[in-house]
Design a protein around this motif. Sequence first.
Motif, PDB file in Angstrom:
ATOM      1  N   VAL A   1      -3.448   3.880  13.122  1.00 17.99           N
ATOM      2  CA  VAL A   1      -2.279   3.519  12.328  1.00 17.99           C
ATOM      3  C   VAL A   1      -1.108   2.990  13.156  1.00 17.99           C
ATOM      4  O   VAL A   1      -0.276   2.236  12.640  1.00 17.99           O
TER       5      VAL A   1
ATOM      6  N   GLU B   1      -7.527   9.160  -0.394  1.00 20.28           N
ATOM      7  CA  GLU B   1      -8.267   7.990  -0.870  1.00 20.28           C
ATOM      8  C   GLU B   1      -9.460   7.690   0.032  1.00 20.28           C
ATOM      9  O   GLU B   1     -10.527   7.285  -0.452  1.00 20.28           O
ATOM     10  N   ALA B   2      -9.299   7.914   1.339  1.00 24.30           N
ATOM     11  CA  ALA B   2     -10.419   7.705   2.265  1.00 24.30           C
ATOM     12  C   ALA B   2     -11.531   8.710   1.998  1.00 24.30           C
ATOM     13  O   ALA B   2     -12.721   8.372   2.028  1.00 24.30           O
TER      14      ALA B   2
ATOM     15  N   ALA C   1       1.287   7.117   8.155  1.00 24.69           N
ATOM     16  CA  ALA C   1       0.134   7.853   7.616  1.00 24.69           C
ATOM     17  C   ALA C   1       0.654   8.898   6.643  1.00 24.69           C
ATOM     18  O   ALA C   1       1.740   9.438   6.813  1.00 24.69           O
TER      19      ALA C   1
ATOM     20  N   ALA D   1      -8.494   8.642   8.668  1.00 25.85           N
ATOM     21  CA  ALA D   1      -7.586   7.670   8.052  1.00 25.85           C
ATOM     22  C   ALA D   1      -6.160   7.817   8.577  1.00 25.85           C
ATOM     23  O   ALA D   1      -5.353   6.894   8.436  1.00 25.85           O
TER      24      ALA D   1
ATOM     25  N   THR E   1      -1.741  10.554   0.818  1.00 26.81           N
ATOM     26  CA  THR E   1      -2.292   9.615  -0.161  1.00 26.81           C
ATOM     27  C   THR E   1      -3.437   8.812   0.436  1.00 26.81           C
ATOM     28  O   THR E   1      -4.541   8.739  -0.125  1.00 26.81           O
ATOM     29  N   VAL E   2      -3.174   8.205   1.583  1.00 28.57           N
ATOM     30  CA  VAL E   2      -4.185   7.364   2.219  1.00 28.57           C
ATOM     31  C   VAL E   2      -5.392   8.198   2.638  1.00 28.57           C
ATOM     32  O   VAL E   2      -6.546   7.773   2.484  1.00 28.57           O
ATOM     33  N   SER E   3      -5.151   9.391   3.144  1.00 25.32           N
ATOM     34  CA  SER E   3      -6.254  10.236   3.604  1.00 25.32           C
ATOM     35  C   SER E   3      -7.131  10.710   2.447  1.00 25.32           C
ATOM     36  O   SER E   3      -8.364  10.727   2.549  1.00 25.32           O
TER      37      SER E   3
END
Length: 422
Positions: free
Chosen positions: A27, A261-262, A254, A21, A257-259
């Motif tokens: 990204v 969630e992935a 990046a 992610a 948080t995004v990682s």
Amino acid sequence: MAPIADPRTFLEMLFTSAVAAADPARVIASNLPGKPKGRTVVVGAGKGAAQMARAFEKLWDGPLGGAVVTRYGFGVHCERIEVLEAAHPVPDESGLHASKRLLADVEGLTKEDLVVALVCGGGSALLPSPPSGLSLQDEIAVNRALLASGAPISAMNCVRKHVSTIKGGRLAAAAYPAKVVSLVVSDIPGDDPALVASGPTIADEGTRDDALNVIERYGLSLPEKVMQWLATDAADAPKPSDPKFARNEVRLIASATVSLEAAAARAREAGIEAIILSDAIEGEAREVGRVHAAIAREVAQRGRPFSKPVVVLSGGETTVTIKGQGRGGRNSEFLLSLALAIDGVQGVSALAADTDGIDGSEDNAGAFADSTTIARLRGQRLDPAALLQRNDSWTAFDALGDIFKPGPTGTNVNDFRAILVQ
């Protein structure tokens, strides 16, 4: 549902999803700046800077030049951007050369030119650039003291950016009047881009007084010349209100948080509920390990606050106040502490690893632990509590064959922790 038959493969799958992610190739594509009328110069620093540079140059169809610096062994081939390598986490002469190269690359630019800064975690150590009157050895001493202090990364970088001629927005100031667009992969809890790699292209409101407060709070013993420098106005970094930063842009591309969630989404696809505690956990690694262990025990033994099967995820950056002479990093120290607290509790497995592929000064990202870790260590006549006391967690997990070594990942969104309870 049936229990996960191979917890390690499952946990590693979640780590891989988290890293993917934050893949620079993914990204950066959606964060390309507009093309300038003049030149485009790329500069960058961090453990994922080479991969960011490769992704950028593949996506950029105009003229391009510049250089980035990454950790030894983390370089990848680029066609138009030079990749330099230097020491991390303690600076060296190669890092000093890299800092001079980046500053030289942004000299003499015009307002028609564009500087693209590729910034990710690890850049602070890779960009030593001591002020006049200080030496590389002085900056090395600062880094060694900070690394052993137990201070959070935000506090460490506050000090670093005030003992530098490139950090704290100074690289962007040197590029003026060119426009600077910073593409930032955050490894900082809270995702303040000005603190990532000590913000070489991003100014913030921090002052040398803040740096002095950190030094006092953590009892740091720094060279007298450094303390004398911090007592002068020259140690203050540029402020965001400085007109030199008016046209610049900062894009957080990046983050943890995004990682996380992935990783949670991937777990749910596999039929396991996922809970994200936080993406910004800080504190002593061994203390954070005990808290995570308490949650895992409560789930395993009482079915609260979450029902099993469940995987508990967290991110952020813990710290280790070094008191012993062992080998290890913050993730393996977290795990050894957790393992002591879940000893014999059935159905608990965990992975803790740094998303850049390196935990501390060794070549592993982290390690695996489970309900049997402590018994297996004692079976080898190793004392896990003594190993933890002397900061020797790497030795513990290496003895068990439980070290996790994915290699350089090309990104860095801080620590990844996953605890499976089933």
